[in-house]
Design a protein around this motif. Structure first.
Motif, short mmCIF file in Angstrom:
data_model
loop_
_atom_site.label_atom_id
_atom_site.label_comp_id
_atom_site.label_asym_id
_atom_site.label_seq_id
_atom_site.Cartn_x
_atom_site.Cartn_y
_atom_site.Cartn_z
N ILE A 120 2.50 -35.39 -81.76
CA ILE A 120 1.14 -34.85 -81.95
C ILE A 120 0.30 -35.22 -83.40
O ILE A 120 -1.09 -35.47 -83.67
CB ILE A 120 0.96 -33.32 -81.89
CG1 ILE A 120 -0.63 -32.95 -81.76
CG2 ILE A 120 1.63 -32.87 -83.09
CD1 ILE A 120 -0.64 -31.49 -81.26
N ILE A 121 1.19 -35.43 -84.43
CA ILE A 121 0.71 -36.08 -85.53
C ILE A 121 -0.13 -37.29 -85.59
O ILE A 121 -0.82 -37.53 -86.28
CB ILE A 121 2.10 -36.23 -86.74
CG1 ILE A 121 1.31 -36.30 -88.07
CG2 ILE A 121 2.72 -37.61 -86.30
CD1 ILE A 121 2.51 -36.41 -89.00
N GLU A 122 0.35 -38.01 -84.31
CA GLU A 122 -0.45 -39.26 -84.11
C GLU A 122 -2.02 -39.34 -83.92
O GLU A 122 -2.80 -39.82 -84.31
CB GLU A 122 0.13 -40.21 -83.04
CG GLU A 122 1.55 -40.44 -83.26
CD GLU A 122 1.86 -41.52 -84.47
OE1 GLU A 122 1.04 -41.52 -85.30
OE2 GLU A 122 3.15 -41.59 -84.62
N LEU A 123 -2.21 -37.91 -83.42
CA LEU A 123 -3.59 -37.60 -83.08
C LEU A 123 -4.42 -37.54 -84.19
O LEU A 123 -5.39 -38.12 -84.49
CB LEU A 123 -3.85 -36.41 -82.34
CG LEU A 123 -5.23 -35.80 -82.20
CD1 LEU A 123 -6.36 -36.47 -81.88
CD2 LEU A 123 -5.21 -34.01 -81.80
N PHE A 124 -3.79 -36.55 -85.39
CA PHE A 124 -4.48 -36.45 -86.61
C PHE A 124 -4.47 -37.75 -87.57
O PHE A 124 -5.59 -38.04 -88.12
CB PHE A 124 -3.63 -35.33 -87.49
CG PHE A 124 -3.91 -33.99 -86.95
CD1 PHE A 124 -5.20 -33.24 -86.77
CD2 PHE A 124 -2.60 -33.63 -86.07
CE1 PHE A 124 -5.13 -32.14 -85.93
CE2 PHE A 124 -2.66 -32.38 -85.46
CZ PHE A 124 -4.02 -31.61 -85.25
N ARG A 125 -3.18 -38.46 -87.28
CA ARG A 125 -3.34 -39.87 -88.30
C ARG A 125 -4.65 -40.60 -87.71
O ARG A 125 -5.17 -41.45 -88.40
CB ARG A 125 -1.99 -40.41 -88.28
CG ARG A 125 -0.91 -39.77 -88.95
CD ARG A 125 0.44 -40.49 -88.79
NE ARG A 125 1.43 -39.76 -89.68
CZ ARG A 125 2.73 -39.95 -89.51
NH1 ARG A 125 3.08 -40.58 -88.69
NH2 ARG A 125 3.25 -39.53 -90.70
N THR A 126 -4.69 -40.85 -86.43
CA THR A 126 -5.79 -41.56 -85.74
C THR A 126 -7.07 -41.31 -86.25
O THR A 126 -7.93 -42.13 -86.47
CB THR A 126 -5.65 -41.72 -84.33
OG1 THR A 126 -4.41 -42.17 -83.76
CG2 THR A 126 -6.87 -42.27 -83.38
N TYR A 127 -7.44 -40.09 -86.18
CA TYR A 127 -8.69 -39.53 -86.71
C TYR A 127 -8.87 -39.93 -88.25
O TYR A 127 -10.07 -40.13 -88.79
CB TYR A 127 -8.95 -38.17 -86.43
CG TYR A 127 -9.52 -37.51 -85.18
CD1 TYR A 127 -11.07 -37.71 -85.08
CD2 TYR A 127 -9.03 -37.26 -84.00
CE1 TYR A 127 -11.69 -37.27 -84.16
CE2 TYR A 127 -9.70 -37.08 -83.04
CZ TYR A 127 -11.09 -37.09 -82.96
OH TYR A 127 -11.77 -36.98 -81.78
N LEU A 128 -7.76 -39.73 -89.05
CA LEU A 128 -7.89 -40.26 -90.22
C LEU A 128 -7.85 -41.96 -90.75
O LEU A 128 -8.07 -42.11 -91.89
CB LEU A 128 -6.52 -39.45 -91.28
CG LEU A 128 -6.73 -37.83 -91.04
CD1 LEU A 128 -5.36 -37.29 -91.88
CD2 LEU A 128 -8.02 -37.45 -91.95
N ALA A 129 -7.61 -42.46 -89.86
CA ALA A 129 -7.54 -43.95 -89.80
C ALA A 129 -6.67 -44.55 -90.79
O ALA A 129 -6.90 -45.41 -91.53
CB ALA A 129 -9.20 -44.35 -90.23
N ILE A 348 0.99 -27.14 -85.04
CA ILE A 348 -0.15 -27.88 -85.33
C ILE A 348 -0.29 -27.79 -86.90
O ILE A 348 -0.91 -28.91 -87.21
CB ILE A 348 -1.15 -27.06 -84.39
CG1 ILE A 348 -1.18 -27.25 -83.09
CG2 ILE A 348 -2.70 -27.78 -84.93
CD1 ILE A 348 -1.10 -28.74 -82.58
N GLU A 349 -0.20 -26.62 -87.46
CA GLU A 349 -0.42 -26.57 -88.96
C GLU A 349 0.39 -27.62 -89.62
O GLU A 349 -0.12 -28.14 -90.71
CB GLU A 349 -0.30 -25.18 -89.48
CG GLU A 349 -1.39 -24.08 -88.79
CD GLU A 349 -2.78 -24.49 -89.11
OE1 GLU A 349 -3.21 -25.07 -90.09
OE2 GLU A 349 -3.58 -24.52 -88.58
#
Length: 379
Positions: A120-129, A348-349
């Motif tokens: 799931i960390i990949e979702l947040f890294r993707t949004y952060l580019a 998630i946090e």
């Protein structure tokens, strides 16, 4: 689950179970004998896994919405209210990474990634580019073929033709694997969707198409772009077996998808499922106010009472989940569900906080800008 006034739709923040809808939810389980058979065969751990998936999807969306308010990112595309269409479908598949089934999500099916196994960390890294994201900071669309996820494509409906390619490969190689993709009600007006349906039907490809009818195409209501009241006649038009499901009922989606996937494996060709749901927010976080002005408040109220997570919680609270401890049967179940929520919230946090560090530790390098570029303008 906990409600968040700053991020949830207002109909969710004050959500209370509607006894009539709760009973209707239970009755839906036994409305179709074939689907009922699939549902009653689910052990408690599988039921709870779907609950985790729904929570993971909702809470990751809330984390993204929080980043928008904090100015970390400019906007986010959320699946709030539509989580069951994604989670129920994915859990019905063979999730064995590159050896199993493959899915092609739309951006509003973001939860398909982590339910297929993408960290799931990949979702947040993707949004952060960031450079440590799967696309190295180049693309907002998350997917990873190592986990059986083909990334979304901005040109909606185009992915359906790509997924046909995977299904054709499965058929040629004689593999009992299935491709699955979601097509929005608005995307059905694009030519690629019709090409995909016709091609899959002609070659009897092992693919499941889910028309995710959330009542609106960006900012155009269904009744403004679609003549029939629904999509129930689209399957027969292409010679594809078709069925409709309650898109806010995770078990209904699960059972219908599992049956459709099995028909694909047995050589029955493509299958089409219409999932009727509702987009509770905007196209993205930037146009929520405009989106809510598109429909009458009564429609948001009607679908708000059908929150897919709240409804599923009520269902789980009254069945045997093997919950241990003190108190009455329902109290033990509710305590179990609360503990699951706390675990998911902590997960998630933690990963969101870890991803934020990548903004400083994994900044994309300028010299990699042309990596993966297959066409350049002439000098």
């Amino acid at each position: 689950m906990r409600r968040y006034a700053a991020y949830d739709p207002p109909e969710y923040t004050s959500w209370q179970p509607d006894r009539g809808l709760v009973e209707e939810y239970r009755e839906r389980v036994s409305a179709d004998p074939d689907r009922e058979r699939e549902i009653v065969a689910l052990p408690p751990e599988a039921l709870l896994a779907m609950y985790r998936g729904l929570l993971r999807f909702r809470l990751s969306d809330i984390a993204l919405a929080r980043w928008v308010k904090q100015g970390v990112i400019s906007k986010a595309w959320l699946g709030t209210g539509e989580e069951a269409v994604t989670v129920g479908a994915v859990h019905a598949l063979d999730r064995r990474g590159p050896e199993g089934d493959i899915v092609g999500p739309m951006i509003r099916n973001q939860g398909a990634n982590y339910e297929m196994g993408v960290p799931i960390i990949e979702l947040f890294r993707t949004y952060l580019a960031t450079a440590d994201a799967p696309a190295g900071g180049r693309d907002l669309h998350l997917g990873d073929l190592r986990y059986g996820v083909c990334p979304p494509i901005s040109m909606v409906a185009t992915l359906s033709t790509v997924m046909n390619g995977f299904a054709l490969a499965f058929r040629i190689r004689g593999e009992r694997r299935v491709a699955l993709t979601w097509v929005g009600d608005g995307a059905t007006k694009h030519g690629e969707a019709h090409e995909a349906f016709a091609f899959a039907a002609s070659l009897k490809l092992p693919i499941v198409f889910i028309i995710q009818n959330n009542q609106v195409a960006l900012g155009t209501r269904l009744d403004q772009h679609h003549a029939p009241p629904d999509f129930s006649d689209w399957g027969p038009a292409y010679g594809i077996p078709s069925r409709s499901v309650d898109g806010n009922h995770v078990l209904d989606v699960y059972a219908a998808t599992r049956l459709a996937a099995e028909r694909c494996r047995q050589g029955g060709g493509p299958q089409l499922i219409e999932a009727r749901t509702f987009r509770m927010g905007g196209h993205a976080t930037h146009d929520v106010h405009e989106a809510r002005a598109t429909f009458a408040p009564e429609l948001f109220e009607r679908w708000g009472r059908r929150d897919p997570i709240g409804q599923y919680e009520e269902y789980l609270a009254d069945i045997d989940l093997g919950a241990e401890g003190e108190g009455e049967f329902r109290e033990r179940n509710l305590a179990l569900l609360e503990s699951v929520e706390q675990e998911v919230e902590a997960e998630i946090e933690a990963v969101a906080e870890e991803a934020l560090a990548s903004r400083y530790l994994a900044v994309p390098r300028a010299e990699t800008a042309a990596s993966g570029v297959y066409s350049e303008a002439p000098a």
